[in-house]
Design a protein around this motif. Sequence first.
Motif, PDB file in Angstrom:
ATOM      1  N   THR A 175      88.778  78.246  11.826  1.00 18.63           N
ATOM      2  CA  THR A 175      87.925  77.303  12.527  1.00 18.63           C
ATOM      3  C   THR A 175      88.776  76.526  13.533  1.00 18.63           C
ATOM      4  O   THR A 175      90.002  76.686  13.562  1.00 18.63           O
ATOM      5  N   PRO A 176      88.179  75.670  14.383  1.00 16.25           N
ATOM      6  CA  PRO A 176      88.984  74.880  15.325  1.00 16.25           C
ATOM      7  C   PRO A 176      90.076  74.081  14.627  1.00 16.25           C
ATOM      8  O   PRO A 176      89.917  73.639  13.476  1.00 16.25           O
ATOM      9  N   SER A 220      84.844  76.683  24.631  1.00 15.94           N
ATOM     10  CA  SER A 220      84.462  75.767  23.557  1.00 15.94           C
ATOM     11  C   SER A 220      84.810  74.344  23.987  1.00 15.94           C
ATOM     12  O   SER A 220      85.711  74.145  24.813  1.00 15.94           O
ATOM     13  N   TRP A 244      86.449  71.980  22.614  1.00 16.95           N
ATOM     14  CA  TRP A 244      87.767  71.455  22.274  1.00 16.95           C
ATOM     15  C   TRP A 244      88.906  72.098  23.049  1.00 16.95           C
ATOM     16  O   TRP A 244      90.022  71.556  23.096  1.00 16.95           O
ATOM     17  N   ALA A 245      88.649  73.243  23.693  1.00 21.32           N
ATOM     18  CA  ALA A 245      89.723  73.996  24.359  1.00 21.32           C
ATOM     19  C   ALA A 245      90.360  73.167  25.477  1.00 21.32           C
ATOM     20  O   ALA A 245      89.667  72.543  26.280  1.00 21.32           O
ATOM     21  N   ILE A 273      93.145  67.220  18.516  1.00 17.27           N
ATOM     22  CA  ILE A 273      92.827  68.632  18.769  1.00 17.27           C
ATOM     23  C   ILE A 273      94.090  69.488  18.759  1.00 17.27           C
ATOM     24  O   ILE A 273      94.139  70.562  18.166  1.00 17.27           O
ATOM     25  N   ASP A 316      95.512  71.284  21.111  1.00 16.42           N
ATOM     26  CA  ASP A 316      95.516  72.560  21.821  1.00 16.42           C
ATOM     27  C   ASP A 316      96.617  72.509  22.883  1.00 16.42           C
ATOM     28  O   ASP A 316      97.105  71.441  23.235  1.00 16.42           O
ATOM     29  N   ASN A 320      99.010  76.750  20.609  1.00 19.43           N
ATOM     30  CA  ASN A 320      97.917  77.678  20.362  1.00 19.43           C
ATOM     31  C   ASN A 320      98.187  79.077  20.916  1.00 19.43           C
ATOM     32  O   ASN A 320      98.683  79.928  20.175  1.00 19.43           O
TER      33      ASN A 320
END
Length: 466
Positions: A92-93, A188, A190-191, A201, A203, A208
Amino acid sequence: MNQQATAAGSGTTSALAAPTAPAVVLIGLNGFGRQHLANIHRLAAEEKITFLAGIDPVDPGKEIRGKDTHVFADFDAFLSSGLTPDIIIISTPISTHADLAMRALRTGADLYLEKPPTATLDQYSRLLQAAADAGAHVQVGFQALGSTALKTIDGFFADNAKNSPIGALRAVGASGNWLRTTGYYERSPWAGHRKLDGVEIADGVVTNPLAHAVASALHIAGARKAQDVAHLATELYHAHSIEADDTSVVRVQTSTGIPVIAALTVCASEQQDPWITIYGTEGTATLYYTRDELLVRPNPDLGLPESSEVFGRVNLLENLVEVRNGSETELLSSLASAGAFMRVLEQIRTSDTPTQIAEVQVIPAGDGADFHPVIPNIERFIDRAVAAQSSFSSLGAPWALPAKTSGSLSLIHPATGKQRTLAELRTGEDISRTNSPRPFLDNLKTFNGVVVSEQQPLDHTWHLGV
């Protein structure tokens, strides 16, 4: 076989599965979860696991998750079902990992947790303690750590490197030239974010898309637990219109004195296979970790041949199953061994906002969702940064922040009588310990403006100034 798994129905699960086949639950059936689904179906067909249930608010359909697979909209619904999992996979995120993992541990299951394991170092520390208290096995999804090439590389430096074709370990570098489009960051909410609506987050290119490069380099250098990192510095940029970094340098000093550097971007002109360079005292080795290919280049005076070998890879879910079934093998990517990587993530998370690279410094490519900024000559700067264990700023990349200076050299032009600045005096603080850090003159020019000095060119990384 788990009787509740049989009652739930699992599509790909055979009624003849071995009694020890653990019941697996997958949280996150879409995105990278699709890769996990394919692997679960394969292992279930081989009767190594049973597929107990999938959890996702968006059902991908029976063609993808299996026609008889039991699907729950959320984790609460699954917990209310009374089904008992043996292994829970969390795909998941990043921002959801810590909470879901803590709740999953309370079921008594072992975990397979996608990378990075959590969004903060504090979350990681609390999860590590909770896993220890629960006596649970937790595998982190750094798939590249399943490469059998790593065992060969470890063997190079065992027993004081007596049998190493490249001598003793001197340094490790990770290079990544990838390409990501606007569509990638729009896939998405959150990206491309460091934090969103107050939620961490984490990212970014380091944490990532090219996290495997960093994790593999740290592993090779022997930096696995958090305490294996003695010093850490980062330099973060972005050319995309995002909050997180997309072009960065990470510099690590391990507790044993081995320097590790990662120079990474998703703003290359074209995507290349990333690689790890292992610098020895008597040669180098290059690991292309996405294809598990190891190239070994001893120094010519050793009289040893160069070699190339493609290795196999152990599936991390299979490895987790073997460990929980009592095998003498160890987890290849345990939660404890992700500590050094989490130190890197925390440094990035708490650092200043990444520096925006100006539009005039990039080349626009593609349209719409396929648009992507290309940083000119980024491949060359990544090569130089890794070879010199240096930063984009130190190497004078035109879009980078200025390097630290302590003054300048000015002289009077003999013809005009005017004073001209002919060089900068660099502090040398940003030069790696393997290249003899010291103050030096940089950007030395003639009176006519011709630059006659160079800092750490690719073939002479110890060269500073004149």
